[in-house]
Design a protein around this motif. Sequence first.
Motif, PDB file in Angstrom:
ATOM      1  N   MET A 183      -0.209  13.628  -8.674  1.00  0.00           N
ATOM      2  CA  MET A 183      -0.181  13.627  -7.218  1.00  0.00           C
ATOM      3  C   MET A 183      -0.928  12.391  -6.746  1.00  0.00           C
ATOM      4  O   MET A 183      -1.969  12.050  -7.299  1.00  0.00           O
ATOM      5  N   THR A 184      -0.373  11.718  -5.754  1.00  0.00           N
ATOM      6  CA  THR A 184      -0.975  10.492  -5.237  1.00  0.00           C
ATOM      7  C   THR A 184      -1.168  10.633  -3.738  1.00  0.00           C
ATOM      8  O   THR A 184      -0.265  11.078  -3.027  1.00  0.00           O
ATOM      9  N   VAL A 185      -2.352  10.260  -3.272  1.00  0.00           N
ATOM     10  CA  VAL A 185      -2.725  10.433  -1.861  1.00  0.00           C
ATOM     11  C   VAL A 185      -3.077   9.069  -1.271  1.00  0.00           C
ATOM     12  O   VAL A 185      -3.931   8.359  -1.808  1.00  0.00           O
ATOM     13  N   LEU A 186      -2.432   8.712  -0.178  1.00  0.00           N
ATOM     14  CA  LEU A 186      -2.714   7.458   0.519  1.00  0.00           C
ATOM     15  C   LEU A 186      -3.709   7.724   1.639  1.00  0.00           C
ATOM     16  O   LEU A 186      -3.437   8.508   2.548  1.00  0.00           O
ATOM     17  N   VAL A 187      -4.858   7.073   1.558  1.00  0.00           N
ATOM     18  CA  VAL A 187      -5.923   7.233   2.544  1.00  0.00           C
ATOM     19  C   VAL A 187      -6.097   5.912   3.292  1.00  0.00           C
ATOM     20  O   VAL A 187      -6.201   4.843   2.666  1.00  0.00           O
ATOM     21  N   ASP A 188      -6.128   5.959   4.621  1.00  0.00           N
ATOM     22  CA  ASP A 188      -6.217   4.713   5.388  1.00  0.00           C
ATOM     23  C   ASP A 188      -7.676   4.229   5.466  1.00  0.00           C
ATOM     24  O   ASP A 188      -8.601   4.916   5.002  1.00  0.00           O
ATOM     25  N   PRO A 189      -7.908   3.038   6.023  1.00  0.00           N
ATOM     26  CA  PRO A 189      -9.273   2.488   6.056  1.00  0.00           C
ATOM     27  C   PRO A 189     -10.273   3.335   6.839  1.00  0.00           C
ATOM     28  O   PRO A 189     -11.484   3.169   6.666  1.00  0.00           O
ATOM     29  N   GLN A 190      -9.801   4.235   7.695  1.00  0.00           N
ATOM     30  CA  GLN A 190     -10.691   5.132   8.439  1.00  0.00           C
ATOM     31  C   GLN A 190     -10.948   6.444   7.688  1.00  0.00           C
ATOM     32  O   GLN A 190     -11.640   7.322   8.183  1.00  0.00           O
ATOM     33  N   GLY A 191     -10.373   6.563   6.492  1.00  0.00           N
ATOM     34  CA  GLY A 191     -10.597   7.751   5.675  1.00  0.00           C
ATOM     35  C   GLY A 191      -9.665   8.908   5.963  1.00  0.00           C
ATOM     36  O   GLY A 191      -9.927  10.033   5.546  1.00  0.00           O
ATOM     37  N   VAL A 192      -8.556   8.648   6.655  1.00  0.00           N
ATOM     38  CA  VAL A 192      -7.608   9.688   7.029  1.00  0.00           C
ATOM     39  C   VAL A 192      -6.397   9.633   6.095  1.00  0.00           C
ATOM     40  O   VAL A 192      -5.874   8.552   5.802  1.00  0.00           O
ATOM     41  N   ILE A 193      -5.958  10.787   5.624  1.00  0.00           N
ATOM     42  CA  ILE A 193      -4.795  10.858   4.742  1.00  0.00           C
ATOM     43  C   ILE A 193      -3.526  10.557   5.533  1.00  0.00           C
ATOM     44  O   ILE A 193      -3.231  11.208   6.538  1.00  0.00           O
ATOM     45  N   GLN A 194      -2.787   9.565   5.076  1.00  0.00           N
ATOM     46  CA  GLN A 194      -1.542   9.184   5.740  1.00  0.00           C
ATOM     47  C   GLN A 194      -0.301   9.716   5.036  1.00  0.00           C
ATOM     48  O   GLN A 194       0.714   9.962   5.671  1.00  0.00           O
ATOM     49  N   ARG A 195      -0.398   9.864   3.715  1.00  0.00           N
ATOM     50  CA  ARG A 195       0.779  10.343   2.991  1.00  0.00           C
ATOM     51  C   ARG A 195       0.364  10.960   1.666  1.00  0.00           C
ATOM     52  O   ARG A 195      -0.604  10.506   1.047  1.00  0.00           O
ATOM     53  N   ILE A 196       1.089  11.995   1.258  1.00  0.00           N
ATOM     54  CA  ILE A 196       0.864  12.636  -0.028  1.00  0.00           C
ATOM     55  C   ILE A 196       2.166  12.578  -0.821  1.00  0.00           C
ATOM     56  O   ILE A 196       3.217  13.017  -0.348  1.00  0.00           O
ATOM     57  N   TYR A 197       2.085  12.004  -2.008  1.00  0.00           N
ATOM     58  CA  TYR A 197       3.246  11.897  -2.892  1.00  0.00           C
ATOM     59  C   TYR A 197       3.097  12.949  -3.991  1.00  0.00           C
ATOM     60  O   TYR A 197       2.181  12.883  -4.807  1.00  0.00           O
ATOM     61  N   LEU A 198       4.005  13.912  -4.025  1.00  0.00           N
ATOM     62  CA  LEU A 198       3.997  14.928  -5.063  1.00  0.00           C
ATOM     63  C   LEU A 198       4.895  14.481  -6.209  1.00  0.00           C
ATOM     64  O   LEU A 198       6.009  14.013  -5.991  1.00  0.00           O
ATOM     65  N   GLY A 199       4.411  14.628  -7.430  1.00  0.00           N
ATOM     66  CA  GLY A 199       5.178  14.175  -8.584  1.00  0.00           C
ATOM     67  C   GLY A 199       4.983  12.681  -8.813  1.00  0.00           C
ATOM     68  O   GLY A 199       4.144  12.028  -8.181  1.00  0.00           O
ATOM     69  N   ARG A 200       5.767  12.145  -9.717  1.00  0.00           N
ATOM     70  CA  ARG A 200       5.641  10.723 -10.069  1.00  0.00           C
ATOM     71  C   ARG A 200       5.917   9.830  -8.869  1.00  0.00           C
ATOM     72  O   ARG A 200       6.924   9.988  -8.182  1.00  0.00           O
ATOM     73  N   ILE A 201       5.006   8.901  -8.611  1.00  0.00           N
ATOM     74  CA  ILE A 201       5.257   7.905  -7.579  1.00  0.00           C
ATOM     75  C   ILE A 201       6.053   6.770  -8.227  1.00  0.00           C
ATOM     76  O   ILE A 201       5.709   6.283  -9.306  1.00  0.00           O
ATOM     77  N   THR A 202       7.147   6.386  -7.607  1.00  0.00           N
ATOM     78  CA  THR A 202       8.057   5.413  -8.209  1.00  0.00           C
ATOM     79  C   THR A 202       7.707   3.995  -7.788  1.00  0.00           C
ATOM     80  O   THR A 202       6.977   3.772  -6.806  1.00  0.00           O
ATOM     81  N   TRP A 203       8.271   3.035  -8.520  1.00  0.00           N
ATOM     82  CA  TRP A 203       8.044   1.652  -8.148  1.00  0.00           C
ATOM     83  C   TRP A 203       8.667   1.349  -6.784  1.00  0.00           C
ATOM     84  O   TRP A 203       8.128   0.552  -6.009  1.00  0.00           O
ATOM     85  N   ASP A 204       9.798   1.967  -6.470  1.00  0.00           N
ATOM     86  CA  ASP A 204      10.405   1.754  -5.154  1.00  0.00           C
ATOM     87  C   ASP A 204       9.458   2.227  -4.039  1.00  0.00           C
ATOM     88  O   ASP A 204       9.320   1.562  -3.006  1.00  0.00           O
ATOM     89  N   GLN A 205       8.811   3.344  -4.247  1.00  0.00           N
ATOM     90  CA  GLN A 205       7.857   3.840  -3.243  1.00  0.00           C
ATOM     91  C   GLN A 205       6.650   2.916  -3.130  1.00  0.00           C
ATOM     92  O   GLN A 205       6.165   2.637  -2.029  1.00  0.00           O
ATOM     93  N   LEU A 206       6.177   2.431  -4.257  1.00  0.00           N
ATOM     94  CA  LEU A 206       5.049   1.512  -4.238  1.00  0.00           C
ATOM     95  C   LEU A 206       5.421   0.189  -3.573  1.00  0.00           C
ATOM     96  O   LEU A 206       4.617  -0.389  -2.816  1.00  0.00           O
ATOM     97  N   SER A 207       6.627  -0.300  -3.817  1.00  0.00           N
ATOM     98  CA  SER A 207       7.081  -1.532  -3.197  1.00  0.00           C
ATOM     99  C   SER A 207       7.216  -1.374  -1.693  1.00  0.00           C
ATOM    100  O   SER A 207       6.841  -2.262  -0.917  1.00  0.00           O
ATOM    101  N   GLU A 208       7.731  -0.222  -1.271  1.00  0.00           N
ATOM    102  CA  GLU A 208       7.855   0.053   0.160  1.00  0.00           C
ATOM    103  C   GLU A 208       6.475   0.116   0.801  1.00  0.00           C
ATOM    104  O   GLU A 208       6.258  -0.416   1.891  1.00  0.00           O
ATOM    105  N   LEU A 209       5.549   0.758   0.116  1.00  0.00           N
ATOM    106  CA  LEU A 209       4.183   0.856   0.605  1.00  0.00           C
ATOM    107  C   LEU A 209       3.539  -0.538   0.695  1.00  0.00           C
ATOM    108  O   LEU A 209       2.877  -0.874   1.686  1.00  0.00           O
TER     109      LEU A 209
END
Length: 214
Positions: A183-209
């Motif tokens: 599970m991968t959790v994206l936290v913004d610079p203010q410490g707030v969770i912006q997105r939760i990725y369940l399962g394998r995070i793909t290269w396409d998702q990382l590239s989009e991010l």
Amino acid sequence: MTDQLPDERPQRRREYSGPASTLGLAALVIAVVGFALWWFEFRDDPSAGTARSAGGLGVIALPDDLNPTGQPPAAREGRAAPNFRLAALDGGPRSLDEFRGSWVLLNFWASWCGPCRAETPDLQEFHSRNLDRGIAVIGVNQQEDAATARQFTAQFGVTYPILLDTSGAVSQAYRTGVGGLPMTVLVDPQGVIQRIYLGRITWDQLSELEAQLP
């Protein structure tokens, strides 16, 4: 007056009382189990402000001035990420609030997890490409010893920080039991969770991010 005769078969089985009692007991068991799962996995965790492990490691309090949401920290999008302090694989303990001001990609993993192994090269590549952009990748190993985690990171050439959740308290606070690992959790610079990725995070998702982050 006739005396009541003693039971000649005191060890006999009780008579079956019908399906209603069996179904009622089954329903009660299901209700209890369901409530327990909800209590431990889906409720907001009011104890997220206290350390749960020895030595001050585990989930720790998030100072009010570091919580812009006005709500208790919770592993949900739009809520402040639960703060924690864990031993680093190489070095002293690190806490999540040390990374305030940076985008943080928290990756919960274990060496036995196939999808974790599959995504690690992509996470390492993402980390290497974004070192100078204020984007931090942090791996949180779930309940394995340092030797196992170190062998894994050596195998995949991991250079981003690896923290050891040996008690599982942080993984529980982030509700990894709901969707499993990774599970991968994206936290913004203010410490707030912006997105939760369940399962394998793909290269396409990382590239989009990578393209979306400033």
